[in-house]
Design a protein around this motif. Structure first.
Motif, PDB file in Angstrom:
ATOM      1  N   VAL A  79       0.815  -1.221   0.000  1.00 56.23           N
ATOM      2  CA  VAL A  79       0.000   0.000   0.000  1.00 56.23           C
ATOM      3  C   VAL A  79       0.847   1.269   0.000  1.00 56.23           C
ATOM      4  CG1 VAL A  79      -1.942  -1.150   1.110  1.00 56.23           C
ATOM      5  CG2 VAL A  79      -0.243   0.004   2.537  1.00 56.23           C
ATOM      6  N   HIS A  80       2.169   1.151  -0.068  1.00 56.45           N
ATOM      7  CA  HIS A  80       3.022   2.332  -0.024  1.00 56.45           C
ATOM      8  C   HIS A  80       2.766   3.284  -1.184  1.00 56.45           C
ATOM      9  CE1 HIS A  80       6.380   0.471   2.722  1.00 56.45           C
ATOM     10  NE2 HIS A  80       5.222   0.618   3.336  1.00 56.45           N
ATOM     11  N   LEU A  81       2.659   2.763  -2.396  1.00 58.64           N
ATOM     12  CA  LEU A  81       2.493   3.626  -3.568  1.00 58.64           C
ATOM     13  C   LEU A  81       1.276   4.527  -3.406  1.00 58.64           C
ATOM     14  CD1 LEU A  81       3.215   4.515  -6.458  1.00 58.64           C
ATOM     15  CD2 LEU A  81       1.766   2.643  -7.287  1.00 58.64           C
ATOM     16  N   GLU A  82       0.147   3.935  -3.123  1.00 58.19           N
ATOM     17  CA  GLU A  82      -1.094   4.691  -2.978  1.00 58.19           C
ATOM     18  C   GLU A  82      -0.977   5.726  -1.854  1.00 58.19           C
ATOM     19  OE1 GLU A  82      -5.776   3.855  -1.684  1.00 58.19           O
ATOM     20  OE2 GLU A  82      -4.392   2.185  -2.023  1.00 58.19           O
ATOM     21  N   GLN A  83      -0.411   5.329  -0.729  1.00 57.41           N
ATOM     22  CA  GLN A  83      -0.347   6.236   0.409  1.00 57.41           C
ATOM     23  C   GLN A  83       0.674   7.350   0.207  1.00 57.41           C
ATOM     24  OE1 GLN A  83       0.175   3.562   3.781  1.00 57.41           O
ATOM     25  NE2 GLN A  83      -2.026   3.427   4.081  1.00 57.41           N
ATOM     26  N   VAL A  84       1.817   7.047  -0.396  1.00 60.30           N
ATOM     27  CA  VAL A  84       2.808   8.086  -0.673  1.00 60.30           C
ATOM     28  C   VAL A  84       2.234   9.126  -1.625  1.00 60.30           C
ATOM     29  CG1 VAL A  84       5.001   8.561  -1.820  1.00 60.30           C
ATOM     30  CG2 VAL A  84       4.862   6.713  -0.164  1.00 60.30           C
ATOM     31  N   LEU A  85       1.607   8.674  -2.707  1.00 63.12           N
ATOM     32  CA  LEU A  85       1.045   9.608  -3.680  1.00 63.12           C
ATOM     33  C   LEU A  85      -0.040  10.466  -3.043  1.00 63.12           C
ATOM     34  CD1 LEU A  85       0.841   7.344  -6.875  1.00 63.12           C
ATOM     35  CD2 LEU A  85       2.485   9.178  -6.398  1.00 63.12           C
ATOM     36  N   ALA A  86      -0.871   9.855  -2.204  1.00 61.97           N
ATOM     37  CA  ALA A  86      -1.945  10.611  -1.544  1.00 61.97           C
ATOM     38  C   ALA A  86      -1.374  11.640  -0.572  1.00 61.97           C
ATOM     39  CB  ALA A  86      -2.875   9.655  -0.821  1.00 61.97           C
ATOM     40  N   ALA A  87      -0.345  11.271   0.166  1.00 61.53           N
ATOM     41  CA  ALA A  87       0.253  12.191   1.126  1.00 61.53           C
ATOM     42  C   ALA A  87       0.931  13.365   0.420  1.00 61.53           C
ATOM     43  CB  ALA A  87       1.249  11.454   2.020  1.00 61.53           C
ATOM     44  N   LEU A  88       1.640  13.099  -0.676  1.00 61.64           N
ATOM     45  CA  LEU A  88       2.250  14.186  -1.448  1.00 61.64           C
ATOM     46  C   LEU A  88       1.176  15.098  -2.039  1.00 61.64           C
ATOM     47  CD1 LEU A  88       5.121  12.294  -3.315  1.00 61.64           C
ATOM     48  CD2 LEU A  88       5.393  13.968  -1.474  1.00 61.64           C
ATOM     49  N   ALA A  89       0.098  14.502  -2.544  1.00 60.91           N
ATOM     50  CA  ALA A  89      -0.990  15.299  -3.108  1.00 60.91           C
ATOM     51  C   ALA A  89      -1.659  16.168  -2.055  1.00 60.91           C
ATOM     52  CB  ALA A  89      -2.016  14.382  -3.768  1.00 60.91           C
ATOM     53  N   ALA A  90      -1.627  15.722  -0.798  1.00 65.34           N
ATOM     54  CA  ALA A  90      -2.212  16.501   0.298  1.00 65.34           C
ATOM     55  C   ALA A  90      -1.281  17.600   0.795  1.00 65.34           C
ATOM     56  CB  ALA A  90      -2.575  15.568   1.450  1.00 65.34           C
ATOM     57  N   GLY A  91      -0.110  17.731   0.183  1.00 70.52           N
ATOM     58  CA  GLY A  91       0.819  18.785   0.556  1.00 70.52           C
ATOM     59  C   GLY A  91       1.708  18.458   1.742  1.00 70.52           C
ATOM     60  N   LYS A  92       1.782  17.189   2.114  1.00 63.61           N
ATOM     61  CA  LYS A  92       2.578  16.788   3.281  1.00 63.61           C
ATOM     62  C   LYS A  92       4.003  16.414   2.877  1.00 63.61           C
ATOM     63  CE  LYS A  92      -1.360  16.771   5.623  1.00 63.61           C
ATOM     64  NZ  LYS A  92      -1.742  17.904   6.519  1.00 63.61           N
ATOM     65  N   HIS A  93       4.925  16.568   3.822  1.00 62.29           N
ATOM     66  CA  HIS A  93       6.200  15.883   3.718  1.00 62.29           C
ATOM     67  C   HIS A  93       5.956  14.417   4.079  1.00 62.29           C
ATOM     68  CE1 HIS A  93       8.205  19.722   3.334  1.00 62.29           C
ATOM     69  NE2 HIS A  93       7.690  20.133   4.482  1.00 62.29           N
ATOM     70  N   VAL A  94       6.798  13.518   3.549  1.00 65.19           N
ATOM     71  CA  VAL A  94       6.547  12.090   3.722  1.00 65.19           C
ATOM     72  C   VAL A  94       7.826  11.372   4.142  1.00 65.19           C
ATOM     73  CG1 VAL A  94       5.680   9.971   2.651  1.00 65.19           C
ATOM     74  CG2 VAL A  94       4.779  12.199   1.916  1.00 65.19           C
ATOM     75  N   VAL A  95       7.692  10.516   5.144  1.00 65.48           N
ATOM     76  CA  VAL A  95       8.703   9.515   5.488  1.00 65.48           C
ATOM     77  C   VAL A  95       8.060   8.172   5.186  1.00 65.48           C
ATOM     78  CG1 VAL A  95      10.020   8.453   7.359  1.00 65.48           C
ATOM     79  CG2 VAL A  95       9.731  10.949   7.288  1.00 65.48           C
ATOM     80  N   CYS A  96       8.764   7.276   4.476  1.00 69.19           N
ATOM     81  CA  CYS A  96       8.165   5.981   4.132  1.00 69.19           C
ATOM     82  C   CYS A  96       9.144   4.853   4.368  1.00 69.19           C
ATOM     83  CB  CYS A  96       7.693   5.961   2.680  1.00 69.19           C
ATOM     84  SG  CYS A  96       6.795   4.447   2.240  1.00 69.19           S
ATOM     85  N   GLU A  97       8.660   3.813   5.046  1.00 69.91           N
ATOM     86  CA  GLU A  97       9.463   2.618   5.310  1.00 69.91           C
ATOM     87  C   GLU A  97       9.822   1.896   4.008  1.00 69.91           C
ATOM     88  OE1 GLU A  97      11.134   0.698   7.129  1.00 69.91           O
ATOM     89  OE2 GLU A  97      11.010   1.643   9.083  1.00 69.91           O
ATOM     90  N   LYS A  98      10.846   1.052   4.103  1.00 69.62           N
ATOM     91  CA  LYS A  98      11.232   0.225   2.959  1.00 69.62           C
ATOM     92  C   LYS A  98      10.332  -1.004   2.903  1.00 69.62           C
ATOM     93  CE  LYS A  98      12.890  -3.213   5.449  1.00 69.62           C
ATOM     94  NZ  LYS A  98      12.282  -4.555   5.402  1.00 69.62           N
ATOM     95  N   PRO A  99      10.243  -1.644   1.750  1.00 75.36           N
ATOM     96  CA  PRO A  99      10.624  -1.112   0.443  1.00 75.36           C
ATOM     97  C   PRO A  99       9.658  -0.022   0.027  1.00 75.36           C
ATOM     98  CG  PRO A  99       9.487  -3.195   0.150  1.00 75.36           C
ATOM     99  CD  PRO A  99       9.651  -3.002   1.633  1.00 75.36           C
ATOM    100  N   LEU A 100      10.178   1.005  -0.620  1.00 78.27           N
ATOM    101  CA  LEU A 100       9.329   2.147  -0.934  1.00 78.27           C
ATOM    102  C   LEU A 100       8.138   1.715  -1.788  1.00 78.27           C
ATOM    103  CD1 LEU A 100       9.005   5.185  -0.587  1.00 78.27           C
ATOM    104  CD2 LEU A 100      10.385   5.501  -2.650  1.00 78.27           C
ATOM    105  N   VAL A 101       8.413   0.975  -2.851  1.00 80.94           N
ATOM    106  CA  VAL A 101       7.352   0.467  -3.731  1.00 80.94           C
ATOM    107  C   VAL A 101       7.800  -0.851  -4.336  1.00 80.94           C
ATOM    108  CG1 VAL A 101       6.205   2.650  -4.305  1.00 80.94           C
ATOM    109  CG2 VAL A 101       8.258   1.978  -5.561  1.00 80.94           C
ATOM    110  N   GLY A 102       6.971  -1.397  -5.239  1.00 83.49           N
ATOM    111  CA  GLY A 102       7.202  -2.731  -5.760  1.00 83.49           C
ATOM    112  C   GLY A 102       7.709  -2.830  -7.177  1.00 83.49           C
TER     113      GLY A 102
END
Length: 355
Positions: A79-102
């Motif tokens: 679920v990282h891809l969906e959540q990272v994109l949503a968080a960036l679209a919301a104007g947030k800075h993002v920290v994401c655990e590995k693996p970033l995506v698939g």
């Protein structure tokens, strides 16, 4: 006094580790205001432990909180891809655990989104940080090592049926890979952090330890960009657990501590080949300031980057290099051939390395 960044964490498993190692030691830099998790009991337990009042089961609700600056994503990989994109679209800075995506296609999608976003994204590679690896990096950066001759990276860990009882583990569509992707990715990132990029790789993967879809044993041979030769070995069937990196350079040899999950923390062995090199190493480290390990240092550097505009300590470009190596080893294991890096959109596994 440092400007505090206000944080919302999604995923209270790894998220708890971030709280213990990252946010609590840096409490002068961060306020964790909200937690999000699908498991109400786990959510309540972690929120109670750290005195966090805001709790939600809904990720969209977390994103809608106007007073949150940073979204820290500690959820399962799928679920990282969906959540990272949503968080960036919301104007947030993002920290994401590995693996970033698939896949490399997905990380390139994230890189494009980040370039247009107000926020900045930091992937988590906390093994880069600690007093031992920091000293090794300082000696290399001072130009004392010379060219790399050869090296080894060993990830000998232990995972059994109880580990894979968690439903999303051990499956291609949810964990996105096995020991190569989910475990050894950290020591392999440490290798490239110290020794530079990989030019070519030949690899074999197998499932020999557990009754799972993904691999739990890996052996690979690398040619680094500077010509050095490195072997990688990883298994989840070891009786004990160690992580070991040993690099023989022209002028010195470096060996990591063997702690499986904190190999960067304790002092490393750094041996010069001559008395003159030994003297230069000692001089480089003479006024050394202790470097805390793992999330403590990575999140401190993240705060510095966000509040001052300094470079991020780990970037999406770093995460892409890690996934390029994963992709290349999976590809080599299927073709039986030595394969080249970097990888572009025309590569057969660009969109997915899953069988």
């Amino acid at each position: 006094m440092a400007v505090k960044l206000r944080v919302g964490i999604v995923g209270c498993g790894a998220g708890r580790t971030h709280l213990v190692e990252g946010y609590t030691p840096n409490s002068d830099r961060f306020d964790v205001l909200a937690l999000c998790d699908l498991d109400p009991r786990r959510l309540a337990a972690v929120a109670d432990e750290f005195g966090i009042g805001r709790r939600t089961l809904d990720f969209a609700e977390l994103l809608a909180m106007d007073d949150i600056d940073v979204i820290d994503i500690c959820t399962p990989p799928a679920v990282h891809l969906e959540q990272v994109l949503a968080a960036l679209a919301a104007g947030k800075h993002v920290v994401c655990e590995k693996p970033l995506v698939g896949s490399l296609a997905e990380i390139d999608q994230i890189i494009k989104a980040e370039a247009k976003a107000a926020g900045r994204l930091m992937p988590v590679f906390q093994y880069r940080y600690g007093n031992g690896i920091a000293k090794a990096k300082a000696v290399i950066d001072a130009g004392l090592a010379g060219k790399l001759y050869a090296g080894t990276v060993e990830t000998f860990w232990k995972r059994g049926p109880e580990y894979y009882a968690v439903p999303w583990r051990g499956k291609w569509h949810t964990e996105l890979g096995g020991v190569l992707m989910a475990h050894a990715i950290h020591p392999h990132d440490m290798l490239t952090y110290l020794a530079g990029p990989v030019a070519r790789a030949f690899g074999r993967v197998d499932t020999r330890v557990n009754a799972i879809e993904v691999e739990d044993c890996v052996s690979a041979s690398l040619r680094m960009a500077d010509g050095g030769l490195v072997s990688l070995t990883a298994t989840l069937g070891s009786a004990d657990q160690i992580t070991r990196i040993r690099l023989a350079f022209e002028h010195l040899t470096i060996e990591s501590d063997h702690a499986p999950y904190r190999p960067g923390e304790a002092d490393w062995q750094i041996r010069g080949r001559t008395p003159e090199t030994e003297e230069k190493i000692a001089a480089t480290l003479a006024d050394w300031q202790y470097v805390p390990s793992r999330h403590t240092t990575q999140l401190r550097l993240f705060h510095e980057a966000i509040t001052t505009g300094a470079p991020l300590p780990v970037t999406t470009a770093d995460a892409r290099k890690a996934l390029e190596l994963v992709t290349t080893i999976y590809h080599s294991a299927r073709t039986g051939h030595d394969e080249a890096l970097p990888i572009g959109p025309d590569h057969p596994l660009y969109r997915s390395w899953a069988p």
